[in-house]
Design a protein around this motif. Structure first.
Motif, PDB file in Angstrom:
ATOM      1  N   CYS A 100       0.588  -1.446  -0.022  1.00 44.50           N
ATOM      2  CA  CYS A 100       0.152  -0.334   0.111  1.00 44.50           C
ATOM      3  C   CYS A 100       1.246   1.103  -0.309  1.00 44.50           C
ATOM      4  O   CYS A 100       0.196   2.406  -0.379  1.00 44.50           O
ATOM      5  N   GLU A 101       1.874   0.969   0.871  1.00 44.11           N
ATOM      6  CA  GLU A 101       2.733   2.826   1.050  1.00 44.11           C
ATOM      7  C   GLU A 101       3.452   2.841  -0.632  1.00 44.11           C
ATOM      8  O   GLU A 101       3.252   4.317  -0.575  1.00 44.11           O
ATOM      9  N   ASP A 102       3.639   1.531  -1.225  1.00 47.65           N
ATOM     10  CA  ASP A 102       4.322   2.372  -3.148  1.00 47.65           C
ATOM     11  C   ASP A 102       2.449   2.966  -3.707  1.00 47.65           C
ATOM     12  O   ASP A 102       3.243   4.000  -4.445  1.00 47.65           O
ATOM     13  N   PHE A 103       1.556   3.276  -3.132  1.00 46.96           N
ATOM     14  CA  PHE A 103       0.713   4.182  -3.999  1.00 46.96           C
ATOM     15  C   PHE A 103       0.617   5.483  -2.853  1.00 46.96           C
ATOM     16  O   PHE A 103       0.319   6.218  -3.884  1.00 46.96           O
ATOM     17  N   ALA A 104       1.897   6.137  -1.979  1.00 45.14           N
ATOM     18  CA  ALA A 104       1.964   6.915  -1.517  1.00 45.14           C
ATOM     19  C   ALA A 104       3.121   7.726  -1.839  1.00 45.14           C
ATOM     20  O   ALA A 104       3.563   8.443  -0.872  1.00 45.14           O
ATOM     21  N   ASN A 105       3.100   7.819  -2.553  1.00 43.67           N
ATOM     22  CA  ASN A 105       4.414   8.913  -3.305  1.00 43.67           C
ATOM     23  C   ASN A 105       3.791   9.339  -5.362  1.00 43.67           C
ATOM     24  O   ASN A 105       3.201   9.089  -5.303  1.00 43.67           O
ATOM     25  N   ASP A 106       5.139   9.583  -5.715  1.00 42.95           N
ATOM     26  CA  ASP A 106       4.627  11.045  -6.290  1.00 42.95           C
ATOM     27  C   ASP A 106       4.884   9.630  -7.889  1.00 42.95           C
ATOM     28  O   ASP A 106       4.444  10.572  -8.962  1.00 42.95           O
ATOM     29  N   ASP A 107       4.818   8.920  -7.715  1.00 47.48           N
ATOM     30  CA  ASP A 107       4.728   8.271  -9.084  1.00 47.48           C
ATOM     31  C   ASP A 107       3.744   7.600  -9.094  1.00 47.48           C
ATOM     32  O   ASP A 107       3.197   6.344  -8.400  1.00 47.48           O
ATOM     33  N   ILE A 108       2.725   7.876  -9.824  1.00 43.90           N
ATOM     34  CA  ILE A 108       1.328   7.677 -10.067  1.00 43.90           C
ATOM     35  C   ILE A 108       1.132   6.245 -10.322  1.00 43.90           C
ATOM     36  O   ILE A 108      -0.278   6.277 -10.664  1.00 43.90           O
ATOM     37  N   GLN A 109       1.890   5.948 -11.526  1.00 51.85           N
ATOM     38  CA  GLN A 109       1.687   4.543 -12.383  1.00 51.85           C
ATOM     39  C   GLN A 109       1.263   3.710 -12.307  1.00 51.85           C
ATOM     40  O   GLN A 109       0.322   2.549 -12.407  1.00 51.85           O
ATOM     41  N   ASP A 110       1.958   3.163 -11.178  1.00 51.03           N
ATOM     42  CA  ASP A 110       1.376   2.258 -10.249  1.00 51.03           C
ATOM     43  C   ASP A 110      -0.010   2.354  -9.861  1.00 51.03           C
ATOM     44  O   ASP A 110      -1.060   0.558  -9.959  1.00 51.03           O
ATOM     45  N   ASP A 111      -0.409   3.072  -8.839  1.00 47.59           N
ATOM     46  CA  ASP A 111      -1.647   3.634  -8.520  1.00 47.59           C
ATOM     47  C   ASP A 111      -2.991   3.582  -9.719  1.00 47.59           C
ATOM     48  O   ASP A 111      -4.151   2.669  -9.782  1.00 47.59           O
ATOM     49  N   ILE A 112      -2.070   3.735 -10.912  1.00 46.46           N
ATOM     50  CA  ILE A 112      -3.030   4.065 -12.140  1.00 46.46           C
ATOM     51  C   ILE A 112      -3.359   2.405 -12.443  1.00 46.46           C
ATOM     52  O   ILE A 112      -4.523   2.601 -12.355  1.00 46.46           O
ATOM     53  N   GLU A 113      -2.011   1.293 -12.381  1.00 43.99           N
ATOM     54  CA  GLU A 113      -2.142   0.406 -12.775  1.00 43.99           C
ATOM     55  C   GLU A 113      -3.690  -0.350 -11.925  1.00 43.99           C
ATOM     56  O   GLU A 113      -4.283  -1.033 -12.176  1.00 43.99           O
ATOM     57  N   CYS A 114      -3.315  -0.266 -10.363  1.00 44.87           N
ATOM     58  CA  CYS A 114      -3.929  -0.737  -9.639  1.00 44.87           C
ATOM     59  C   CYS A 114      -5.723  -0.429  -9.942  1.00 44.87           C
ATOM     60  O   CYS A 114      -6.677  -1.129  -9.678  1.00 44.87           O
ATOM     61  N   ALA A 115      -6.165   1.089  -9.292  1.00 43.26           N
ATOM     62  CA  ALA A 115      -7.637   2.293 -10.177  1.00 43.26           C
ATOM     63  C   ALA A 115      -7.754   0.733 -11.083  1.00 43.26           C
ATOM     64  O   ALA A 115      -9.049   0.608 -11.384  1.00 43.26           O
ATOM     65  N   LYS A 116      -7.019   1.113 -11.697  1.00 48.01           N
ATOM     66  CA  LYS A 116      -7.854   0.444 -13.737  1.00 48.01           C
ATOM     67  C   LYS A 116      -7.990  -1.062 -12.904  1.00 48.01           C
ATOM     68  O   LYS A 116      -9.526  -1.861 -13.617  1.00 48.01           O
ATOM     69  N   ARG A 117      -7.707  -2.014 -12.431  1.00 49.23           N
ATOM     70  CA  ARG A 117      -8.360  -3.383 -11.800  1.00 49.23           C
ATOM     71  C   ARG A 117      -9.722  -3.115 -10.716  1.00 49.23           C
ATOM     72  O   ARG A 117     -10.401  -4.361 -11.328  1.00 49.23           O
ATOM     73  N   ILE A 118      -9.314  -2.000 -10.191  1.00 46.56           N
ATOM     74  CA  ILE A 118     -10.760  -2.228  -9.402  1.00 46.56           C
ATOM     75  C   ILE A 118     -11.579  -1.235 -10.632  1.00 46.56           C
ATOM     76  O   ILE A 118     -12.443  -2.370 -10.077  1.00 46.56           O
ATOM     77  N   GLN A 119     -11.688  -0.390 -11.049  1.00 46.88           N
ATOM     78  CA  GLN A 119     -12.659  -0.641 -11.926  1.00 46.88           C
ATOM     79  C   GLN A 119     -13.075  -1.470 -12.991  1.00 46.88           C
ATOM     80  O   GLN A 119     -14.222  -1.528 -13.390  1.00 46.88           O
ATOM     81  N   ASN A 120     -12.278  -1.700 -13.068  1.00 43.05           N
ATOM     82  CA  ASN A 120     -12.689  -3.069 -13.938  1.00 43.05           C
ATOM     83  C   ASN A 120     -13.266  -3.789 -13.870  1.00 43.05           C
ATOM     84  O   ASN A 120     -14.457  -5.186 -13.810  1.00 43.05           O
ATOM     85  N   MET A 121     -12.836  -4.072 -11.550  1.00 44.06           N
ATOM     86  CA  MET A 121     -14.195  -5.516 -11.301  1.00 44.06           C
ATOM     87  C   MET A 121     -14.910  -4.624 -10.976  1.00 44.06           C
ATOM     88  O   MET A 121     -15.846  -5.348 -10.869  1.00 44.06           O
ATOM     89  N   GLU A 122     -15.172  -3.746 -10.655  1.00 44.54           N
ATOM     90  CA  GLU A 122     -16.542  -2.998  -9.525  1.00 44.54           C
ATOM     91  C   GLU A 122     -16.654  -1.758  -9.998  1.00 44.54           C
ATOM     92  O   GLU A 122     -17.962  -1.425  -9.912  1.00 44.54           O
ATOM     93  N   GLY A 123     -16.290  -1.204 -11.840  1.00 46.43           N
ATOM     94  CA  GLY A 123     -16.635   0.309 -12.378  1.00 46.43           C
ATOM     95  C   GLY A 123     -16.344   0.931 -11.631  1.00 46.43           C
ATOM     96  O   GLY A 123     -15.513   1.349 -10.248  1.00 46.43           O
ATOM     97  N   PHE A 124     -16.426   2.567 -11.229  1.00 47.20           N
ATOM     98  CA  PHE A 124     -16.710   3.926 -11.180  1.00 47.20           C
ATOM     99  C   PHE A 124     -17.191   3.656  -9.551  1.00 47.20           C
ATOM    100  O   PHE A 124     -16.487   4.095  -8.576  1.00 47.20           O
ATOM    101  N   LYS A 125     -18.199   3.097  -9.576  1.00 48.69           N
ATOM    102  CA  LYS A 125     -18.607   2.992  -8.061  1.00 48.69           C
ATOM    103  C   LYS A 125     -18.170   2.725  -7.464  1.00 48.69           C
ATOM    104  O   LYS A 125     -18.689   2.405  -6.022  1.00 48.69           O
TER     105      LYS A 125
END
Length: 148
Positions: A100-125
């Motif tokens: 989780c700590e890897d998401f709390a830095n200025d490099d957001i590319q890994d954040d985006i990859e995880c968020a894409k996974r969340i969005q693919n599984m559950e949508g923006f909701k």
């Protein structure tokens, strides 16, 4: 007298550390967020939803950590990714298989990859902030942001 001076110096050093660490957090401008999302191959037609999401949940703060929430979970980074399901604190894990700590830095590319996974599984909701502030509401106008 020396003890008071020593205590005062330690207090000032500690205060400057906390002020410095707080100042280092990066708040992205909308167009910077658009550039990062474009770099991660987010379709242009969805970028306004992603920017609205980031504004709603983190204020575009790349280093935001909030919590504890439900079951002592914490939320991390620009997408406020939850340690309850998507990542693990202190070691790789969760559905995104990340610290989780890897998401709390200025490099957001890994954040985006995880968020894409969340969005693919559950949508923006999956994000209450998106439901409350973006769903069926005017989205940010990203038309003035340069394409790269």
């Amino acid at each position: 007298m020396r003890k008071i001076r020593f205590t005062l110096i330690l207090t000032l050093l500690a205060a400057s550390f906390f002020i410095t660490s707080h100042v280092e957090a990066k708040i992205l401008a909308e167009c910077e967020a658009v550039q990062e999302l474009t770099k991660a191959k987010i379709p242009r037609s969805l970028i306004s939803n992603w920017v609205c999401l980031m504004e709603s949940v983190s204020g575009l703060d790349t280093q935001l950590v909030t919590g504890p929430k439900t079951a002592s979970s914490y939320n991390y980074g620009i997408f406020q990714i939850s340690s309850l399901k998507w990542c693990s604190r202190g070691h790789s894990g969760g559905i995104c298989n990340k610290r989780c700590e890897d998401f709390a830095n200025d490099d957001i590319q890994d954040d985006i990859e995880c968020a894409k996974r969340i969005q693919n599984m559950e949508g923006f909701k999956a994000w209450d902030g998106w439901v409350k502030n973006c769903k069926n509401k005017p989205l940010p106008n990203i038309g003035n942001c340069k394409r790269r």
